[in-house]
Design a protein around this motif. Structure first.
Motif, short mmCIF file in Angstrom:
data_model
loop_
_atom_site.label_atom_id
_atom_site.label_comp_id
_atom_site.label_asym_id
_atom_site.label_seq_id
_atom_site.Cartn_x
_atom_site.Cartn_y
_atom_site.Cartn_z
N ASN A 30 -11.58 -42.12 12.75
CA ASN A 30 -12.64 -42.34 11.77
C ASN A 30 -12.74 -41.09 10.92
N ASP A 31 -12.88 -41.25 9.62
CA ASP A 31 -12.95 -40.08 8.74
C ASP A 31 -14.04 -39.10 9.16
N MET A 32 -15.12 -39.63 9.72
CA MET A 32 -16.23 -38.77 10.12
C MET A 32 -15.86 -37.86 11.29
N PHE A 33 -14.88 -38.28 12.09
CA PHE A 33 -14.50 -37.47 13.25
C PHE A 33 -13.95 -36.10 12.83
N LYS A 34 -13.43 -36.01 11.61
CA LYS A 34 -12.87 -34.74 11.14
C LYS A 34 -13.94 -33.68 10.89
N ILE A 35 -15.16 -34.13 10.57
CA ILE A 35 -16.19 -33.17 10.16
C ILE A 35 -17.27 -32.96 11.22
N TYR A 36 -17.11 -33.60 12.39
CA TYR A 36 -18.02 -33.31 13.50
C TYR A 36 -17.80 -31.87 13.96
N ASP A 37 -18.77 -31.35 14.68
CA ASP A 37 -18.64 -30.04 15.31
C ASP A 37 -18.91 -30.20 16.82
N PRO A 38 -17.83 -30.27 17.59
CA PRO A 38 -16.41 -30.07 17.24
C PRO A 38 -15.80 -31.33 16.64
N ALA A 39 -14.70 -31.16 15.90
CA ALA A 39 -13.96 -32.31 15.37
C ALA A 39 -13.41 -33.12 16.55
N ILE A 40 -13.44 -34.45 16.41
CA ILE A 40 -13.16 -35.34 17.54
C ILE A 40 -11.68 -35.77 17.58
N THR A 41 -11.05 -35.55 18.71
CA THR A 41 -9.69 -36.02 18.94
C THR A 41 -9.69 -37.55 19.00
#
Length: 341
Positions: free
Chosen positions: A282-293
């Motif tokens: 999901n595009d949002m996973f890239k900007i989570y903290d931490p980014a999601i594998t």
């Protein structure tokens, strides 16, 4: 008063030629039917002048082809399905087909109702993410010579073309990645389902933990409870029941979303302390903290293979003659959430 649409007969009457001749010209058969270039130009110019638009329903009745495909998924708003649909739409358009998109919510009654509706409207074929109980419906379409390609999941024992991924291997590899990064108590959150894609993801996880001498910790949430918005309650209780978990693997991106919300609301520090993997990027996973594998499915390849299977079926007189099952590989996109803590 609404203006009456222009018909082929109107053109024929105005130009004083037969309806058949006009039909041949407008359907691109002038050369085949030995209609002169002059008359062909005369018909096309007049059709353009009066802004003639063909009656698609009448045209499909004459040709037996609507040039329309149905793309039915579980939930078209889901990031994975919406991206897939957008790519497929472009591929279909290049081949001369338009696409109708719809969601069945994994509900058999809705699936059957939509399939019946679109079949009555004489669409040319179906790309289906099937709900669990429509095996007989799909078999009926094939017996009626309606092209069908299954997506994401399939029915065991049904001879129907399909495009899926190797869910078991993808899940096994993702779980092994967590184990190699020193995580020992790995939870797996999934839906309670006998469908092939979810069974594969569960079996892959279980195989990986058992082969490494670890104990599986699974939560299987009934799909109707997720639809009702109760998924977070199940996830909250699971974390409470298993306080020793050091990692969690979510079997879908929407379950991952619910899980991350639960963690943020109840124990935000755990988001950085746990190992986390989500199935379907999901595009949002890239900007989570931490980014999601995440386990990423090959969207362009899936869409391309769907059309490669569908096109020959659209031309066959008997769609049951051959079927092909295509199994594709995924990619594990490693980000911060699954690294050694």
């Amino acid at each position: 008063m609404k203006k009456k649409p222009v018909s082929i007969r109107n053109i024929a009457d105005e130009l004083k030629i037969s309806v058949t001749t006009v039909s041949f010209v407008l359907n691109g058969k002038a050369k085949e039917k030995h209609i002169s270039k002059e008359l062909t130009k005369k018909v096309l110019d007049y059709a353009k002048l009066i802004n003639y638009r063909p009656n698609q329903i009448a045209q499909s009745l004459r040709t037996g082809k609507s040039k329309i495909l149905v793309f039915m998924v579980e939930d078209i708003s889901n990031n994975f399905f919406s991206k897939l649909a957008r790519i497929f739409e472009d591929i279909a358009y290049e081949k001369g087909y338009k696409v109708i998109f719809c969601s069945n919510e994994n509900d058999d009654e809705k699936s059957n109702e939509l399939i019946s509706l679109f079949n009555f409207r004489q669409v040319d074929g179906f790309i289906l993410v099937p709900s669990p109980g429509i095996k007989d419906t799909v078999e009926g379409l094939i017996k009626d010579n309606i092209p069908v390609v299954l997506l994401d999941r399939f029915f065991e024992g049904l001879d129907c073309s399909s495009v899926v991924i190797d869910n078991a291997q993808a899940s096994f590899d993702a779980t092994e990645h967590l184990i190699h990064n020193k995580f020992k108590n790995i939870g797996f959150i999934t839906t309670a389902s006998d469908q092939t894609q979810m069974k594969g993801r569960l079996s892959g996880y279980e195989s990986a933990v058992i082969e490494n001498g670890l104990k599986p910790h699974t939560l299987q949430i009934p799909f109707n409870e997720i639809i009702k918005g109760k998924g977070k309650e199940y996830v909250h209780d699971f974390f409470k029941k298993h306080p020793d978990l050091d990692a969690v693997f979510f079997a879908t991106n929407y379950l991952a979303q619910s899980g991350l919300e639960v963690l943020k609301e109840n124990n935000p520090k755990l988001i950085k302390e746990l190992g986390i993997i989500a199935f379907d990027d999901n595009d949002m996973f890239k900007i989570y903290d931490p980014a999601i594998t995440s386990v990423s499915q090959p969207l362009i390849e899936i869409s391309t293979k769907l059309m490669e299977l569908m096109l020959p079926l659209l031309k066959k007189k008997d769609v049951s003659e051959t079927s092909h099952q295509i199994v594709l590989k995924t990619e594990l996109i490693i980000r911060e959430s699954s690294l050694v803590k």
